[in-house]
Design an enzyme around this catalytic site. Structure first.
Site, PDB file in Angstrom:
ATOM      1  N   HIS A 107       0.848  -1.201   0.000  1.00 11.22           N
ATOM      2  CA  HIS A 107       0.000   0.000   0.000  1.00 11.22           C
ATOM      3  C   HIS A 107       0.886   1.255   0.000  1.00 11.22           C
ATOM      4  O   HIS A 107       0.397   2.359   0.222  1.00 11.22           O
ATOM      5  CB  HIS A 107      -0.883   0.036   1.255  1.00 11.22           C
ATOM      6  N   ARG A 119     -16.632  -8.259   3.345  1.00 17.04           N
ATOM      7  CA  ARG A 119     -17.693  -7.710   4.176  1.00 17.04           C
ATOM      8  C   ARG A 119     -18.972  -7.477   3.378  1.00 17.04           C
ATOM      9  O   ARG A 119     -19.975  -8.137   3.564  1.00 17.04           O
ATOM     10  CB  ARG A 119     -17.150  -6.407   4.788  1.00 17.04           C
ATOM     11  N   SER A 160     -15.118   0.883   4.433  1.00 15.36           N
ATOM     12  CA  SER A 160     -14.470  -0.424   4.555  1.00 15.36           C
ATOM     13  C   SER A 160     -13.304  -0.346   5.558  1.00 15.36           C
ATOM     14  O   SER A 160     -13.119  -1.237   6.396  1.00 15.36           O
ATOM     15  CB  SER A 160     -13.968  -0.847   3.171  1.00 15.36           C
TER      16      SER A 160
HETATM   17  P1  A3P Z   1     -15.981  -3.904   1.793  1.00 14.16           P
HETATM   18  O1  A3P Z   1     -15.443  -3.740   3.169  1.00 14.16           O
HETATM   19  O2  A3P Z   1     -16.614  -2.656   1.235  1.00 14.16           O
HETATM   20  O3  A3P Z   1     -16.876  -5.080   1.646  1.00 14.16           O
HETATM   21  P2  A3P Z   1      -8.673  -4.905   0.429  1.00 14.16           P
HETATM   22  O4  A3P Z   1      -8.455  -6.300  -0.046  1.00 14.16           O
HETATM   23  O5  A3P Z   1      -7.942  -3.873  -0.364  1.00 14.16           O
HETATM   24  O6  A3P Z   1      -8.467  -4.777   1.899  1.00 14.16           O
HETATM   25  O7  A3P Z   1     -10.193  -4.545   0.145  1.00 14.16           O
HETATM   26  C1  A3P Z   1     -11.226  -5.116   0.886  1.00 14.16           C
HETATM   27  C2  A3P Z   1     -12.530  -4.737   0.244  1.00 14.16           C
HETATM   28  O8  A3P Z   1     -12.666  -5.439  -1.002  1.00 14.16           O
HETATM   29  C3  A3P Z   1     -13.724  -5.149   1.100  1.00 14.16           C
HETATM   30  O9  A3P Z   1     -14.725  -4.189   0.824  1.00 14.16           O
HETATM   31  C4  A3P Z   1     -14.036  -6.519   0.513  1.00 14.16           C
HETATM   32  O10 A3P Z   1     -15.327  -6.983   0.794  1.00 14.16           O
HETATM   33  C5  A3P Z   1     -13.865  -6.207  -0.965  1.00 14.16           C
HETATM   34  N1  A3P Z   1     -13.704  -7.443  -1.765  1.00 14.16           N
HETATM   35  C6  A3P Z   1     -12.866  -8.459  -1.564  1.00 14.16           C
HETATM   36  N2  A3P Z   1     -13.063  -9.441  -2.468  1.00 14.16           N
HETATM   37  C7  A3P Z   1     -14.054  -9.012  -3.268  1.00 14.16           C
HETATM   38  C8  A3P Z   1     -14.729  -9.585  -4.387  1.00 14.16           C
HETATM   39  N3  A3P Z   1     -14.421 -10.787  -4.851  1.00 14.16           N
HETATM   40  N4  A3P Z   1     -15.711  -8.857  -4.966  1.00 14.16           N
HETATM   41  C9  A3P Z   1     -16.026  -7.629  -4.493  1.00 14.16           C
HETATM   42  N5  A3P Z   1     -15.439  -7.035  -3.440  1.00 14.16           N
HETATM   43  C10 A3P Z   1     -14.455  -7.725  -2.819  1.00 14.16           C
END
Ligand code: A3P
Length: 318
Positions: free
Chosen positions: A126, A280, A156
């Site tokens: 990041h 989530r 998120s």
């Molecule tokens: P939300 O908290 O809005 O649901 P990162 O991996 O960068 O930490 O991002 C996490 C976010 O990506 C979370 O968002 C998670 O649910 C979402 N995410 C992970 N896999 C996903 C998928 N296959 N389709 C859509 N969103 C996804």
């Protein structure tokens, strides 16, 4: 190498966030980024001098912008769609997060983990552009950058902070900290802007979470072509299915259920919502039900940053 300054604890501190420790803002005079004192003392220089190979693949994002989702797609595309291998080894082992050892309390040598990966290495970060290894700009490995609109990303991150770092403060305070650039890896705008400026470089693919949500297949095809791979339509459909939100939510190799359990048992932070899962909501616009009109207005103002207009960048909100 960098100017460093302790981050004010007015927003996030040990009282409202037991997983907090010692945030420090690093700056090169123009750019800035919040990390920790451990990052400054033990990671900053080593990451700057990290040896980069031309067959490395880097997935770079601001937190909560679809990193995990993109990592799983990229790893599979680059590993001959080895679903068994993907299932049997945690994503965090196959595709490590280079600076994580500096931002979590449990000891981890994440730089060496990345160093010692079998090539081609897959590395997540990041970090903003100015903190990345110097050799990234000369060796030019493939980089996939993913942007997400800050309203959904902030919501998120709020849940991530609550359940994984133990934040107990209010949403209002959290969003103010987000916009003031006082959270880990903040600020988001500068992180996105620097990669947007590089979007036409042949070794960089700039994607949006919102596009992946709207048409996953199209974005997977972009990634496939960028990685120089070729798969049949049927194989791509299967990959779409494997990386759908529904599938990833129940896939223990990517859904960090073990990490969340560890946080609960070792640090005893996570008590508020036993049902919290890393995957989530997975939606565009999840901020609608989580932000007040006033909070949305503050984000709208932040997202309309004049620097973006200068370079023609806009977040996608649909
Ligand atoms: P939300 O908290 O809005 O649901 P990162 O991996 O960068 O930490 O991002 C996490 C976010 O990506 C979370 O968002 C998670 O649910 C979402 N995410 C992970 N896999 C996903 C998928 N296959 N389709 C859509 N969103 C996804």
């Amino acid at each position: 190498m960098f100017h460093t300054e302790k981050v004010s604890e007015n927003y996030i501190n040990k009282d409202n966030c037991p997983g907090y420790y010692n945030y420090v803002e690093l700056s090169d005079g123009v750019n800035r980024c919040v990390l920790t004192d451990k990052y400054v003392d033990h990671y900053a220089e080593e990451i700057k001098n990290f040896e980069v190979f031309d067959d490395d693949i880097w997935v770079i994002t601001f937190p909560k912008c679809g990193t995990t989702w993109t990592q799983e797609i990229v790893w599979l595309l680059n590993n001959n769609l080895d679903y068994e291998g993907a299932y049997n080894t945690l994503l965090d082992v196959r595709f490590p997060f280079i600076e994580i050892g500096a931002i979590v309390k449990d000891p981890r040598d994440s730089i060496n983990h990345c160093k010692n990966l079998q090539r081609p290495r897959h590395i997540k970060t990041h970090l903003p552009k100015f903190l990345l290894p110097n050799q990234i700009w000369t060796v030019k490995p493939k980089i996939i950058y993913v942007a997400r609109n800050p309203k959904d990303a902030a919501v998120s991150y709020f849940h991530h902070y609550r359940h994984i770092i133990g934040y107990t403060g209010t949403k209002d305070e959290f969003f103010d900290a987000y916009l003031a650039g006082k959270l880990l890896h903040s600020p988001i705008n500068e992180n996105v802007l620097e990669f947007w400026k590089l979007r036409d470089e042949p070794n960089i693919l700039f994607l949006y979470y919102e596009d992946m949500k709207r048409n996953l297949k199209e974005e997977i095809l972009k990634m496939m072509n960028f990685l120089g791979k070729s798969y049949t339509d049927e194989q791509i459909d299967k990959l779409c299915d494997h990386t759908s939100f529904k599938s990833m939510k129940i896939n223990p190799s990517v859904n960090r259920e073990q990490r969340i359990k560890t946080v609960k048992t070792v640090h005893n932070y996570v008590s508020k919502d036993e049902n919290f899962t890393f995957m989530r909501e997975g939606k565009i616009g999840s901020h609608h039900k989580e932000m007040t009109e006033e909070q949305k207005a503050k984000f709208d103002k932040y997202m309309a940053w004049s620097e973006f207009a200068n370079v023609g960048f806009e977040y996608k909100t649909k």
